[in-house]
Scaffold this active site. Structure first.
Site, PDB file in Angstrom:
ATOM      1  N   ASP A  65       0.809  -1.227   0.000  1.00 42.59           N
ATOM      2  CA  ASP A  65       0.000   0.000   0.000  1.00 42.59           C
ATOM      3  C   ASP A  65       0.840   1.275   0.000  1.00 42.59           C
ATOM      4  O   ASP A  65       2.003   1.280   0.385  1.00 42.59           O
ATOM      5  CB  ASP A  65      -0.984   0.012   1.182  1.00 42.59           C
TER       6      ASP A  65
ATOM      7  N   GLU B  32      -0.813  -2.143   5.088  1.00 36.12           N
ATOM      8  CA  GLU B  32       0.053  -2.163   6.280  1.00 36.12           C
ATOM      9  C   GLU B  32      -0.088  -0.881   7.067  1.00 36.12           C
ATOM     10  O   GLU B  32       0.077  -0.859   8.285  1.00 36.12           O
ATOM     11  CB  GLU B  32       1.519  -2.372   5.862  1.00 36.12           C
ATOM     12  N   GLU B  33      -0.409   0.225   6.350  1.00 33.32           N
ATOM     13  CA  GLU B  33      -0.328   1.553   6.968  1.00 33.32           C
ATOM     14  C   GLU B  33      -1.501   1.883   7.892  1.00 33.32           C
ATOM     15  O   GLU B  33      -1.403   2.791   8.694  1.00 33.32           O
ATOM     16  CB  GLU B  33      -0.250   2.644   5.881  1.00 33.32           C
TER      17      GLU B  33
ATOM     18  N   HIS C 151       7.727   8.524   4.518  1.00 37.48           N
ATOM     19  CA  HIS C 151       6.493   9.314   4.614  1.00 37.48           C
ATOM     20  C   HIS C 151       6.736  10.791   4.282  1.00 37.48           C
ATOM     21  O   HIS C 151       5.941  11.650   4.648  1.00 37.48           O
ATOM     22  CB  HIS C 151       5.815   9.170   5.998  1.00 37.48           C
TER      23      HIS C 151
END
Ligand code: NI
Length: 391
Positions: free
Chosen positions: A81, A139-140, A364
């Protein structure tokens, strides 16, 4: 099968792996919405032959390489993702999906594991047991895709599980290995302090939620410094504080939001109780009331000693002893831990930063990227782990 043969095979898929990564990088999708990504992975895996490819959940993919002889089952995981970030890189393969970006390297994880699947699928007759490839969604975002895949049964019969994260704070040329606790349990809390609003010039007629909220923030910091064992690891961070509208009005309430990180299950249970005691005490002392909500997130990533030793051997044999970085654990979270509930596992980091190439931005970040040389390292690690376990 020797390390050299497998490393050569990994080098042969190098350009292909980079091309997959760039394709995925251009087409990032958010957690639980990885439709095109999963379809791409599914079709690519089918093209290799020798794999049983399935879709355990709507946006995840699993491939099974079942050997010609019995043996252990080794699972390997990649997450797929992306994040809600507008990319600021000007690569020709920058994101084509506005507001969405692969800013954590999961595009690289997916392509590395595709590379390993391609190499190993051509060696089916050498496999004793099974290699299972997990292409995980989401996963996030809690509750995470790993737990859903586990619920769907992907871990049934698995003897050991490994996974990797490309890691930009670590320079290319290192693989980070941690035995035992590696990443923390990321939990979330919400606090509202209810006071009584009114005129800022007449504070005695109000119950000042801002002044009380500020004390709550300050006193929450005493938990780590005064209440818990200094040798235990705990983080309490208030990350959002919302209240008020203008300069002459005391607001009736303020809201706070934040995260708690821990490794130890007992301390994890204890943390919300200690926090609520502080919130209750401070608000009561000033005539205010409160609401306290707490949500447990992913479990901590705790690496199994045996599997970690095996992965360290893989680094030494495949890349050389100078590649091993016995890094410190960190308080980040990872839902790889869901797979580790079902079988012993090891999560490791692959150095993907490179100051000389200007690859210096953190995960990020809108200008995050990876040193693509690290992708080959990942393929080599995965295929050589298979050599040690199922060949
Ligand atoms: Ni990540």
């Amino acid at each position: 099968m020797t390390t050299t043969t497998l490393n050569d095979a990994a080098e042969q898929v190098r350009e292909q792996v980079i091309a997959w990564r760039r394709h995925l990088h251009q087409h990032p999708e958010l957690s639980f919405h990885e439709e095109k990504t999963a379809q791409f992975v599914y079709e690519t895996l089918l093209s290799f032959g020798n794999l049983e490819v399935s879709r355990p959940t709507k946006t995840s993919v699993m491939a099974r390489l079942i050997g010609s002889q019995p043996g252990r089952v080794l699972a390997m995981r990649a997450d797929m993702d992306a994040l809600p970030i507008t990319e600021e890189n000007d690569f020709d393969f920058a994101s084509k999906n506005p507001g969405v970006m692969h800013a954590c390297g999961h595009d690289g994880h997916t392509s590395m594991l595709l590379g390993a699947a391609k190499v190993l699928s051509g060696m089916k007759d050498r496999i004793k047991g099974e290699v299972r490839f997990f292409f995980q969604h989401a996963e996030e975002i809690y509750p995470g895709g790993a737990e859903e895949m586990v619920q769907a049964g992907v871990m049934d019969g698995v003897d050991l599980v490994i996974g990797a994260h490309l890691w930009a704070p670590m320079e290319y040329g290192k693989v980070g290995i941690v035995s035992g606790p590696m990443m923390a349990a990321p939990d979330t809390f919400w606090i509202t302090v209810f006071g009584k609003g009114g005129h800022a010039a007449l504070p005695h007629q109000t119950i000042d939620s801002i002044a009380i909220g500020a004390q709550v923030v300050t006193n929450l910091q005493h938990i780590v410094s005064r209440n818990t064992d200094p040798l235990d690891n705990l983080v309490v961070s208030v990350t959002q504080f919302i209240g008020g509208t203008t300069h002459n009005v005391i607001p009736g309430s303020v809201k706070m939001w934040g995260t708690v990180r821990s490794f130890d299950p007992k301390l994890r249970e204890e943390a919300p109780k200690l926090m609520e005691r502080v919130v209750k005490g401070i608000t009561e002392a000033h005539g205010a009331t409160y609401e306290f909500k707490y949500e447990f997130g992913y479990r901590p990533v705790i690496n199994d000693a045996e599997v970690t030793r095996l992965m360290e051997e893989v680094v030494v044999e495949t890349l050389g002893a100078e590649w091993v970085d016995h890094m410190r654990p960190n308080m980040g979270g990872e839902d790889f831990s869901a797979f580790q509930q079902k079988a012993p596992g090891c999560f490791f980091y692959i150095g993907a930063g490179n100051k000389e190439k200007g690859i210096v931005y953190p995960h990020h970040h809108a200008r995050f990227t990876i040193d693509e040389d690290a992708l080959e390292v990942g393929v080599k690690m995965f295929v050589n782990a298979a050599r040690k376990v199922v060949m």
